[in-house]
Design a protein around this motif. Structure first.
Motif, mmCIF file in Angstrom:
data_model
loop_
_atom_site.group_PDB
_atom_site.id
_atom_site.type_symbol
_atom_site.label_atom_id
_atom_site.label_comp_id
_atom_site.label_asym_id
_atom_site.label_seq_id
_atom_site.Cartn_x
_atom_site.Cartn_y
_atom_site.Cartn_z
ATOM 1 N N PHE A 8 -13.971 19.716 3.230
ATOM 2 C CA PHE A 8 -13.923 18.535 4.103
ATOM 3 C C PHE A 8 -12.613 17.769 3.885
ATOM 4 O O PHE A 8 -12.155 17.611 2.745
ATOM 5 C CB PHE A 8 -15.111 17.611 3.814
ATOM 6 C CG PHE A 8 -14.996 16.269 4.498
ATOM 7 C CD1 PHE A 8 -15.383 16.121 5.821
ATOM 8 C CD2 PHE A 8 -14.468 15.171 3.827
ATOM 9 C CE1 PHE A 8 -15.255 14.891 6.461
ATOM 10 C CE2 PHE A 8 -14.336 13.948 4.465
ATOM 11 C CZ PHE A 8 -14.732 13.803 5.784
ATOM 12 N N LYS A 9 -12.008 17.290 4.984
ATOM 13 C CA LYS A 9 -10.743 16.557 4.890
ATOM 14 C C LYS A 9 -10.876 15.184 5.559
ATOM 15 O O LYS A 9 -11.232 15.091 6.729
ATOM 16 C CB LYS A 9 -9.614 17.335 5.569
ATOM 17 C CG LYS A 9 -9.344 18.699 4.943
ATOM 18 C CD LYS A 9 -8.326 19.493 5.744
ATOM 19 C CE LYS A 9 -8.198 20.906 5.217
ATOM 20 N NZ LYS A 9 -9.395 21.726 5.530
ATOM 21 N N LEU A 10 -10.545 14.145 4.807
ATOM 22 C CA LEU A 10 -10.500 12.780 5.335
ATOM 23 C C LEU A 10 -9.040 12.423 5.605
ATOM 24 O O LEU A 10 -8.192 12.530 4.710
ATOM 25 C CB LEU A 10 -11.091 11.787 4.321
ATOM 26 C CG LEU A 10 -10.963 10.301 4.675
ATOM 27 C CD1 LEU A 10 -11.779 9.944 5.922
ATOM 28 C CD2 LEU A 10 -11.389 9.416 3.506
ATOM 29 N N GLY A 11 -8.752 12.018 6.832
ATOM 30 C CA GLY A 11 -7.388 11.601 7.182
ATOM 31 C C GLY A 11 -7.258 10.094 7.136
ATOM 32 O O GLY A 11 -8.168 9.373 7.572
ATOM 33 N N ILE A 12 -6.137 9.609 6.602
ATOM 34 C CA ILE A 12 -5.868 8.163 6.552
ATOM 35 C C ILE A 12 -4.528 7.900 7.229
ATOM 36 O O ILE A 12 -3.504 8.460 6.825
ATOM 37 C CB ILE A 12 -5.847 7.629 5.103
ATOM 38 C CG1 ILE A 12 -7.179 7.920 4.400
ATOM 39 C CG2 ILE A 12 -5.558 6.122 5.086
ATOM 40 C CD1 ILE A 12 -7.180 7.600 2.900
ATOM 41 N N LEU A 13 -4.545 7.053 8.267
ATOM 42 C CA LEU A 13 -3.307 6.644 8.931
ATOM 43 C C LEU A 13 -2.763 5.439 8.181
ATOM 44 O O LEU A 13 -3.383 4.377 8.169
ATOM 45 C CB LEU A 13 -3.567 6.298 10.396
ATOM 46 C CG LEU A 13 -3.995 7.463 11.288
ATOM 47 C CD1 LEU A 13 -4.383 6.954 12.674
ATOM 48 C CD2 LEU A 13 -2.890 8.507 11.404
ATOM 49 N N GLY A 14 -1.613 5.610 7.540
ATOM 50 C CA GLY A 14 -1.003 4.557 6.737
ATOM 51 C C GLY A 14 -1.108 4.883 5.265
ATOM 52 O O GLY A 14 -2.177 5.270 4.787
ATOM 53 N N GLY A 15 0.003 4.719 4.562
ATOM 54 C CA GLY A 15 0.027 5.076 3.141
ATOM 55 C C GLY A 15 0.549 3.958 2.265
ATOM 56 O O GLY A 15 1.169 4.204 1.230
ATOM 57 N N GLY A 16 0.293 2.708 2.685
ATOM 58 C CA GLY A 16 0.736 1.568 1.881
ATOM 59 C C GLY A 16 -0.192 1.331 0.701
ATOM 60 O O GLY A 16 -0.963 2.207 0.299
ATOM 61 N N GLN A 17 -0.153 0.091 0.160
ATOM 62 C CA GLN A 17 -0.977 -0.203 -1.023
ATOM 63 C C GLN A 17 -2.472 -0.088 -0.738
ATOM 64 O O GLN A 17 -3.247 0.300 -1.611
ATOM 65 C CB GLN A 17 -0.657 -1.583 -1.598
ATOM 66 C CG GLN A 17 -0.913 -2.767 -0.683
ATOM 67 C CD GLN A 17 0.350 -3.249 0.012
ATOM 68 O OE1 GLN A 17 1.308 -2.489 0.178
ATOM 69 N NE2 GLN A 17 0.370 -4.505 0.417
ATOM 70 N N LEU A 18 -2.885 -0.402 0.510
ATOM 71 C CA LEU A 18 -4.311 -0.287 0.833
ATOM 72 C C LEU A 18 -4.737 1.176 0.806
ATOM 73 O O LEU A 18 -5.809 1.519 0.320
ATOM 74 C CB LEU A 18 -4.605 -0.904 2.208
ATOM 75 C CG LEU A 18 -4.275 -2.397 2.358
ATOM 76 C CD1 LEU A 18 -4.513 -2.851 3.791
ATOM 77 C CD2 LEU A 18 -5.089 -3.237 1.386
ATOM 78 N N GLY A 19 -3.873 2.043 1.315
ATOM 79 C CA GLY A 19 -4.142 3.478 1.257
ATOM 80 C C GLY A 19 -4.213 3.972 -0.175
ATOM 81 O O GLY A 19 -5.094 4.759 -0.541
#
Length: 384
Positions: A8-19
Motif C-alpha cells: 500500500f502507498k500513501l501519497g502526500i502533496l507537500g514535503g514541508g515540516q508538516l509532511g
C-alpha cells in the motif's frame, strides 16, 4: 485494506515540516509513503520511501504523482485541484476532497462560504485587485482600518496586513484580495476537528493563540485555552458545524475570535495538520499527525484529550540574520524539564521564517506558560 508492512502507498502533496511530522507517524506504523514537493531540500525528503520533486500547482505533475499511490492527502492546500478532481473521478481516494479544497483554497470563496452557511464570521468585501479596492475606498464603501488578505497563496502572516490609511496600500501586491472588518477580540482561539470517511468525528480541546505583534505569526499556542467552559463549548460546537458544512475528511483547524461580549467568529480554516496542534505531539494521547493518518485511511480515531497542559513556542528566524542556521542556547532550553525542541530541517534562516517549534508540558498550565517565556527569551535562531 492492509496498510501496514505491505505494498500500500500513501501519497502526500507537500514535503514541508508538516509532511515531515506526518511521516513520523507513517514510519511508526510502517506505511509506505510517496512525497511530492518543489524543493530539493524539503524537510520531509529524509523520511519518506520515495521523494519526487515537482510543482504542486502543475496539472500533469500532480496527476502523474497521484497515479502512483493508493490514497492521496495533503500537507498544504495550495495544490492543483483540477488534477485532484480527475484522479478522484478515476477512483483514487483523495482526502480532503478537491470539492472541500475548492471552498477553502481561495479566502474570498471561503468567507462567502461562511456567509452562505450562516456560520458567524466578520464582514468582508472581495476585490479583483488593488485598483478595485481603491475604488471602493473612494466610494466610501470601505472604511479604515480593515484587515487586508490576499485571496490565494497567503500563509502565517504572509499575505495579511492591517490597513489603517492609504499609505499602507503602497507596498501591497496587486492581487485578488479581501478586506475584513477589524474585530475587537479578547482571544484568538482554535479547534482542530478530526473526521474519517465513515463519519467518526472528534475535536481537540480549544487552544488559545498569542501572536507576534509585527510578524502576525503565532508565538505561543496554549492548551487548554484559559477561557470559560461555556465559551469553550460554543467554540467546539461552531468548529463541528464548520467541519460538517465543509464535509471534510482528515484534520480541519478552525481559527476563531472570541469577541469582547463572548461571541465566537470564525476567522479561517486549514484542512490539514496545523501550527495550533503541534503541542499535541507531547501533550495529547494521540497527536494531530497520527489522527490525520488514521482519518485519511478510515481507521478508528485516537483519543484527542490532553495528558498534561501544553504550550507551544514557534522558533522563527531572528531579525537581522540570514544564511546557515544556528540554534543559539538550544542546550540551555533542553536542560529544562518538559521541554522538547522540534527542528524542521531548513538549513537557511531569514527573518521570521518558521524553523522549528518547542513544546513545553507541565501538570500546571501557569508553570508551563512561565517556562515557555523562558524558552522564548533563551533560544535564538540566527545564522553562523
Amino acid at each position: 485494506m492492509n496498510y501496514f508492512s505491505s505494498d500500500f502507498k500513501l501519497g502526500i502533496l507537500g514535503g514541508g515540516q508538516l509532511g515531515k511530522m506526518l511521516l513520523f507517524e507513517t514510519r511508526k506504523f510502517d506505511i509506505q509513503t510517496y512525497v511530492l514537493d518543489p524543493s530539493d531540500e524539503a524537510p520531509a525528503r529524509m523520511a519518506c520511501n520515495q521523494f519526487y520533486k515537482g510543482d504542486l500547482m502543475d496539472f500533469e505533475t500532480v496527476y502523474e504523482f497521484g497515479k502512483m499511490v493508493d490514497v492521496l492527502t495533503i500537507e498544504i492546500e495550495l495544490v492543483n485541484l483540477d488534477a485532484l478532481e480527475k484522479l478522484e473521478d478515476e477512483g483514487l481516494k483523495v482526502f480532503p476532497s478537491p470539492k472541500t479544497l475548492r471552498a477553502i483554497q481561495n479566502k474570498g470563496k471561503q468567507k462567502d462560504f461562511y456567509i452562505d452557511n450562516a456560520i458567524p464570521t466578520s464582514k468582508h468585501l472581495r476585490f479583483v485587485d488593488l485598483a478595485d479596492l481603491r475604488k471602493s475606498l473612494e466610494k466610501d464603501e470601505l472604511d479604515f482600518p480593515f484587515v487586508w488578505k490576499c485571496a490565494e497563496f497567503g500563509y502565517d502572516g504572509n499575505g495579511v496586513k492591517i490597513v489603517r490609511s492609504t499609505l499602507d496600500l503602497i507596498n501591497l501586491p496587486d492581487v485578488e484580495c479581501i478586506a475584513e472588518d477589524m474585530v475587537p477580540f479578547k482571544n484568538e482561539l482554535a479547534v482542530i476537528v478530526c473526521r474519517n470517511p465513515s463519519g467518526e468525528i472528534r475535536t481537540y480541546p480549544v487552544v488559545e493563540m498569542e501572536f507576534h505583534p509585527e510578524a502576525n505569526q503565532v508565538e505561543y499556542v496554549i492548551c487548554p485555552a484559559r477561557i470559560d467552559d461555556k465559551v469553550a463549548d460554543k467554540a467546539r460546537a461552531i468548529a463541528l458545524n464548520v467541519s460538517e458544512k465543509f464535509n471534510h475528511v482528515g484534520l480541519l483547524a478552525v481559527e476563531m475570535f472570541q469577541t469582547e461580549d463572548d461571541e465566537i467568529l470564525v476567522n479561517e480554516v486549514a484542512p490539514r495538520p496545523h501550527n495550533s496542534g503541534h503541542y499535541s505531539i507531547e501533550a495529547s494521547y494521540t497527536s494531530q499527525f497520527e489522527n490525520h493518518i488514521r482519518a485519511v485511511l478510515n481507521l478508528p480515531l485516537g483519543n484527542t484529550a490532553s495528558k498534561v497542559a501544553g504550550v507551544m513556542v514557534n522558533l522563527v528566524g531572528s531579525e537581522g540574520y540570514e544564511g546557515q542556521v544556528v540554534y543559539e542556547n538550544i542546550e540551555k532550553i533542553m536542560a529544562i524539564d518538559g521541554v522538547t525542541p522540534h527542528i524542521y530541517g531548513k538549513r537557511q534562516t531569514r527573518a521570521f521564517r518558521k524553523m522549528g517549534h518547542v513544546t513545553i508540558v507541565n501538570e500546571d498550565m501557569t508553570v508551563a506558560r512561565k517556562i515557555a517565556e523562558e524558552v522564548k527569551n533563551s533560544i535564538r535562531v540566527i545564522s553562523g
